[in-house]
Design an enzyme around this catalytic site. Structure first.
Site, mmCIF file in Angstrom:
data_model
loop_
_atom_site.group_PDB
_atom_site.id
_atom_site.type_symbol
_atom_site.label_atom_id
_atom_site.label_comp_id
_atom_site.label_asym_id
_atom_site.label_seq_id
_atom_site.Cartn_x
_atom_site.Cartn_y
_atom_site.Cartn_z
ATOM 1 N N SER A 143 0.837 -1.199 0.030
ATOM 2 C CA SER A 143 -0.043 -0.045 -0.047
ATOM 3 C C SER A 143 1.125 1.113 0.025
ATOM 4 O O SER A 143 1.933 1.277 0.591
ATOM 5 C CB SER A 143 -0.832 -0.172 1.146
ATOM 6 O OG SER A 143 -1.295 1.340 1.188
ATOM 7 N N TYR A 156 -1.632 -0.504 10.613
ATOM 8 C CA TYR A 156 -1.545 -0.837 9.008
ATOM 9 C C TYR A 156 -0.396 -0.375 8.182
ATOM 10 O O TYR A 156 0.173 -1.105 7.460
ATOM 11 C CB TYR A 156 -2.879 -0.482 8.378
ATOM 12 C CG TYR A 156 -2.982 -0.748 7.029
ATOM 13 C CD1 TYR A 156 -3.377 -1.998 6.625
ATOM 14 C CD2 TYR A 156 -2.800 0.216 6.175
ATOM 15 C CE1 TYR A 156 -3.626 -2.352 5.373
ATOM 16 C CE2 TYR A 156 -3.246 -0.303 4.603
ATOM 17 C CZ TYR A 156 -3.588 -1.315 4.025
ATOM 18 O OH TYR A 156 -3.619 -1.592 2.894
#
Length: 265
Positions: A143, A156
């Site tokens: 990501s 995350y």
């Protein structure tokens, strides 16, 4: 440029929705034999059925929690027992959470790292011998959050930063064995990921996407197909000397910043 995965065995984790689903469908259309992993049996079997319709090849659906050793070991064993080989491993399964250091939710932290980092590490390690044998390759789904700063989902981006470094290290280790390892790094991508993490309604999610799109220089979020096409390209012989790369598919989002929001898996 033609892509043909006829005869190749591809394992896609987190295949029951979002990027994983799009990736599975594209590999199926290109003739790959698929091992598909997910926790939601109903959705996973629906994706498997959709893949089967494309070229008549029956995928192997594996219902497993890759945050557990049992789930990881089941996935590796059933894949190799069924197909006898592995050519491409797509490590896509991931979870996120909404928390900050001031909230200090260690349960959420542990869950994110157990699935997003430990599960990837463990599954990859178990399958490396098969990938060396086939001279295959690994594509990790990371990501842009790994390299950007935001508030609200701390574990995350930490996990994705770890995944990127895992990619580079394992790429160096396995290069002499003929195995390539790369990461595809999505920006905001239309999927169920954000709604699962934030419990947003459909209307709230549409508003969130519209707001986030204002930060994207190209003006729109990615679709699952955008990420899947890059995964296929990197996994193919067209990228035969590409390894250790972190490839952003984000419409330029990384140049603007993501503010206090999640990116999408």
């Amino acid at each position: 440029m033609n892509f043909d995965f006829t005869g190749k065995v591809v394992l896609v984790t987190g295949a029951s929705a979002g990027i994983g689903e799009s990736t599975a469908l594209l590999f199926a259309a290109l003739g790959a034999k698929l091992s598909l992993v997910g926790r939601n049996e109903g959705k996973l079997r629906a994706v498997a059925a959709a893949c089967h319709k494309l070229r008549g090849l029956q995928p192997l659906p594996i219902v497993a929690d890759l945050g557990t050793d049992e789930g990881v070991e089941k996935t590796a064993k059933e894949t190799l027992d069924h197909f006898g080989r592995l050519d491409v491993l797509v490590n896509n399964a991931a979870v996120g959470c909404r928390t900050t250091i001031q909230q200090l939710d260690m349960k959420a932290f542990d869950e994110v790292f157990r699935i997003d980092v430990r599960g990837v590490y463990h599954l990859t390690g178990l399958l490396v011998p098969a990938l060396i044998e086939s001279k295959g390759n690994i594509v990790n789904i990371s990501s842009v959050a790994a390299t950007m700063v935001s508030v609200g989902s701390l574990p995350y981006p930490m996990a994705k930063a770890a995944l990127d470094h895992f990619t580079r290290n394992v790429a160096l280790e396995l290069a002499p064995k003929g195995v390539r390892v790369n990461s595809v790094s999505p920006g905001v991508t239309v999927s169920e990921f954000v709604t699962r993490v934030t419990n947003q309604s459909e209307e709230q999610y549409r508003e969130w996407l519209a707001q986030m799109s204002k930060n994207v220089p190209m003006g729109e979020p990615c679709l699952g197909d955008d990420i899947a096409k890059m995964v296929v390209h990197i996994a193919s012989e067209h990228s035969r000397l590409v390894t250790g790369a972190i490839i952003e598919v984000d419409g330029g989002l990384r140049f603007r910043g993501i503010g206090n929001a999640l990116t999408d898996q």
